[in-house]
Design an enzyme around this catalytic site. Structure first.
Site, mmCIF file in Angstrom:
data_model
loop_
_atom_site.group_PDB
_atom_site.id
_atom_site.type_symbol
_atom_site.label_atom_id
_atom_site.label_comp_id
_atom_site.label_asym_id
_atom_site.label_seq_id
_atom_site.Cartn_x
_atom_site.Cartn_y
_atom_site.Cartn_z
ATOM 1 N N LEU A 51 -23.657 38.741 -95.094
ATOM 2 C CA LEU A 51 -24.247 38.047 -96.251
ATOM 3 C C LEU A 51 -24.258 38.898 -97.520
ATOM 4 O O LEU A 51 -24.569 38.396 -98.587
ATOM 5 C CB LEU A 51 -25.660 37.564 -95.918
ATOM 6 C CG LEU A 51 -25.716 36.378 -94.951
ATOM 7 C CD1 LEU A 51 -27.153 35.996 -94.652
ATOM 8 C CD2 LEU A 51 -24.956 35.188 -95.500
ATOM 9 N N ASN A 87 -23.945 46.021 -92.901
ATOM 10 C CA ASN A 87 -23.138 46.825 -93.843
ATOM 11 C C ASN A 87 -23.335 46.360 -95.280
ATOM 12 O O ASN A 87 -22.414 45.931 -95.962
ATOM 13 C CB ASN A 87 -21.654 46.860 -93.447
ATOM 14 C CG ASN A 87 -21.011 45.487 -93.364
ATOM 15 O OD1 ASN A 87 -21.695 44.470 -93.262
ATOM 16 N ND2 ASN A 87 -19.694 45.451 -93.389
ATOM 17 N N HIS A 139 -18.704 46.882 -82.895
ATOM 18 C CA HIS A 139 -17.400 46.753 -83.554
ATOM 19 C C HIS A 139 -16.562 47.868 -82.940
ATOM 20 O O HIS A 139 -16.849 49.049 -83.144
ATOM 21 C CB HIS A 139 -17.579 46.945 -85.064
ATOM 22 C CG HIS A 139 -16.310 47.092 -85.835
ATOM 23 N ND1 HIS A 139 -15.858 46.126 -86.710
ATOM 24 C CD2 HIS A 139 -15.388 48.089 -85.872
ATOM 25 C CE1 HIS A 139 -14.708 46.537 -87.251
ATOM 26 N NE2 HIS A 139 -14.409 47.727 -86.760
ATOM 27 N N HIS A 146 -15.982 40.246 -82.050
ATOM 28 C CA HIS A 146 -14.626 39.789 -82.397
ATOM 29 C C HIS A 146 -13.503 40.382 -81.542
ATOM 30 O O HIS A 146 -12.651 41.127 -82.036
ATOM 31 C CB HIS A 146 -14.338 40.033 -83.880
ATOM 32 C CG HIS A 146 -14.774 41.354 -84.452
ATOM 33 N ND1 HIS A 146 -14.454 42.582 -83.898
ATOM 34 C CD2 HIS A 146 -15.528 41.648 -85.538
ATOM 35 C CE1 HIS A 146 -14.969 43.553 -84.631
ATOM 36 N NE2 HIS A 146 -15.636 43.007 -85.624
ATOM 37 N N ASN A 159 -10.358 42.498 -89.949
ATOM 38 C CA ASN A 159 -10.430 43.561 -88.961
ATOM 39 C C ASN A 159 -11.338 43.136 -87.805
ATOM 40 O O ASN A 159 -12.509 42.853 -88.049
ATOM 41 C CB ASN A 159 -10.995 44.815 -89.638
ATOM 42 C CG ASN A 159 -10.839 46.038 -88.764
ATOM 43 O OD1 ASN A 159 -10.139 46.001 -87.758
ATOM 44 N ND2 ASN A 159 -11.505 47.111 -89.128
ATOM 45 N N ASP A 178 -17.625 35.846 -87.895
ATOM 46 C CA ASP A 178 -17.405 37.068 -88.688
ATOM 47 C C ASP A 178 -17.153 36.709 -90.164
ATOM 48 O O ASP A 178 -16.310 37.324 -90.827
ATOM 49 C CB ASP A 178 -16.270 37.925 -88.116
ATOM 50 C CG ASP A 178 -16.314 39.353 -88.649
ATOM 51 O OD1 ASP A 178 -17.284 39.722 -89.339
ATOM 52 O OD2 ASP A 178 -15.362 40.120 -88.369
ATOM 53 N N GLY A 192 -11.380 40.952 -94.188
ATOM 54 C CA GLY A 192 -12.386 39.916 -93.975
ATOM 55 C C GLY A 192 -12.014 38.571 -94.559
ATOM 56 O O GLY A 192 -11.355 38.487 -95.602
HETATM 57 O O1 DOR Z 1 -12.774 41.760 -91.358
HETATM 58 C C1 DOR Z 1 -13.834 42.366 -91.353
HETATM 59 N N1 DOR Z 1 -14.677 42.294 -92.400
HETATM 60 N N2 DOR Z 1 -14.125 43.130 -90.326
HETATM 61 C C2 DOR Z 1 -15.177 43.934 -90.310
HETATM 62 O O2 DOR Z 1 -15.395 44.595 -89.343
HETATM 63 C C3 DOR Z 1 -16.041 44.044 -91.503
HETATM 64 C C4 DOR Z 1 -15.980 42.837 -92.312
HETATM 65 C C5 DOR Z 1 -16.567 43.013 -93.671
HETATM 66 O O3 DOR Z 1 -17.685 43.519 -93.776
HETATM 67 O O4 DOR Z 1 -15.937 42.600 -94.644
HETATM 68 ZN ZN ZN Z 2 -16.467 44.099 -87.155
HETATM 69 ZN ZN ZN Z 3 -18.211 41.673 -88.979
#
Ligand code: DOR
Ligand code: ZN
Ligand code: ZN
Length: 428
Positions: free
Chosen positions: A62, A93, A179, A233, A279, A306, A325
């Site tokens: 978010l 994160n 992860h 994932h 990812n 995700d 992402g």
């Molecule tokens: O694709 C991803 N986006 N994988 C991740 O592990 C982190 C995430 C992100 O925070 O954008």
């Molecule tokens: Zn991840």
């Molecule tokens: Zn994630």
């Protein structure tokens, strides 16, 4: 009091049947073939619509606090409600990282203030600042309302640190959500799966074993800790194999898969476009087939999007530099309904189960079922409604999706939490 009339619910044997549902004091008071609306009762006509438990997504981003240009709690939870989701869990994160009780409290307060009505479960960090070298105060985080711990975005590189984290998470009965990514196997700029697409475009690849080596390591580390170890994932066949074996041995491991890994592989990427960069990356046809088989047989427990919003500017960078992402909340159900249910890969009952009851069950949450006495968290879906995915219409600030232009069926029309409508499509 509210009554939903003439909806289609999924019966015990997976069949659809017409039912009426009465909601009272935030709970499901009655489900019956037919009910008469009582004087003064709000009536929702769900004729021809599918009525299911509100969807649950235990893995989203978010971006608040700190990256509000990508998403806020208000915009992201509104996107969730529109996608049929009633409960979501957000990853730590952010900036600052969700590694202190204050940030957990701030996230919960922001959701209350947003008035979204969506249940938000904050996931706190395993290590301070996601640095990988110092554990967070998990007891304090749990006390503040953290629902699980994860360093999502990065893998915990040190096995010693992971073991310590598992012991502490087990002691506190906090699920540890991993992860899985071994950085020693990555090369700078790695952005897509090591395979056909990477070779064709001369791009640095992310090998599947970068994921599965952590899955295998963590299964071994978790063995005598009693921790609930959950794999985020899953993308690789080799990870599926390890999870399957651990489950056969009776280990407390669960796993999720995202809609994009179920629906796409690296050879579906049209060109070096960051809309297809996430990812873990989209992998081979064979990996994709293994994920689908694992979801069907329960090796992979449930589906999580995700949802990872980024700005258009960031996603305009070259594929080696753009952030990983894609967004997912507003398109997950119709995409999966169209491409897994209508194609005969999963039954409707299986798909719904893997987006509602199963995630709730695995994490001990009290939602995810339509039954008398349950909390009235409900999604109403029009299985016949067909639309073309247009990111410009998303409530999410993130428009980054590889599914733009896909024509899909099965759109959410209304979402209720605690018996209260938190979102409804205009005109219904
Ligand atoms: O694709 C991803 N986006 N994988 C991740 O592990 C982190 C995430 C992100 O925070 O954008
Ligand atoms: Zn991840
Ligand atoms: Zn994630």
């Amino acid at each position: 009091m509210t009554v939903l009339l003439n909806g289609q619910v999924i019966g015990e044997g997976g069949e659809l049947r017409t039912a009426a549902i009465r909601l009272r004091d935030g709970r499901i008071a009655a489900i019956a073939d037919q009910l008469e609306a009582m004087p003064g009762e709000e009536v929702i006509d769900a004729a021809g619509r599918l009525v299911i438990p509100g969807l649950i997504d235990l893995h989203i981003h978010l971006r608040e606090p700190g990256f509000e240009e990508k998403e806020t709690i208000a915009t992201g939870t509104r996107a969730a409600a529109r996608g049929g989701y009633t409960t979501v869990a957000c990853m730590p994160n952010t900036s600052p990282v969700t590694d202190s009780p204050e940030v957990v409290e701030r996230i919960l307060a922001s959701n209350r203030e947003s008035g979204s009505g969506v249940r938000l479960l904050p996931i706190a960090a395993i290590t301070r600042g996601l640095s990988g070298d110092r554990l967070t105060d998990m007891a304090g985080l749990k006390e503040a309302g953290a629902f699980a711990v994860s360093d999502d975005g990065v893998g915990v590189q040190s096995p010693r640190m992971m073991k310590a984290a598992m012991r502490e998470a087990a002691r506190l009965e906090l699920p540890l959500v991993a992860h899985c990514e071994e950085e020693d196997l990555l090369i700078p700029g790695a952005c897509v799966h090591t395979g056909e697409f990477a070779e064709k475009h001369g791009l640095p690849g992310i090998p599947p074993e970068a994921e599965s080596i952590h899955v295998g390591r963590d299964i071994l580390l978790a063995e005598d800790t009693g921790v609930h170890y959950h794999v985020c994932h899953v993308s690789a066949e080799s990870s599926v194999r390890l999870i399957r074996e651990a489950k056969e041995w009776g280990q407390r491991v669960t796993a999720e898969v995202s809609p994009h890994h179920l629906l796409l592989c690296d050879t579906d990427i049209p060109g070096p476009d960051p809309a297809f960069k996430m990812n873990p990356p989209l992998r081979s046809k064979r990996d994709r087939a293994a994920l689908l088989a694992a979801l069907k047989d329960g090796t992979i427990d449930f589906i999580a999007t995700d949802h990872a919003p980024h700005t258009a500017e960031e996603k305009k960078r070259p594929i080696t530099e753009a952030p990983f992402g894609i967004v997912g909340l507003e398109t997950a159900f119709p995409l999966l309904y169209t491409h897994l249910v209508l194609t005969g890969e999963l039954t409707l009952a299986q798909l719904v189960d893997k987006m509602t009851r199963i995630p709730a069950d695995r994490f001990g949450l009290p939602w995810g079922e339509l039954k008398e006495g349950a909390q009235a968290d409900i999604a109403v879906i029009d299985l016949e409604a067909e639309r073309t995915i247009d990111p410009e219409t998303f409530y999410s600030k993130g428009k980054n999706t590889p599914f733009a232009g896909w024509k899909v069926k099965g759109w959410p029309m209304m979402t209720l939490v605690d018996g209260r409508v938190i979102w409804r499509e205009d005109g219904i």
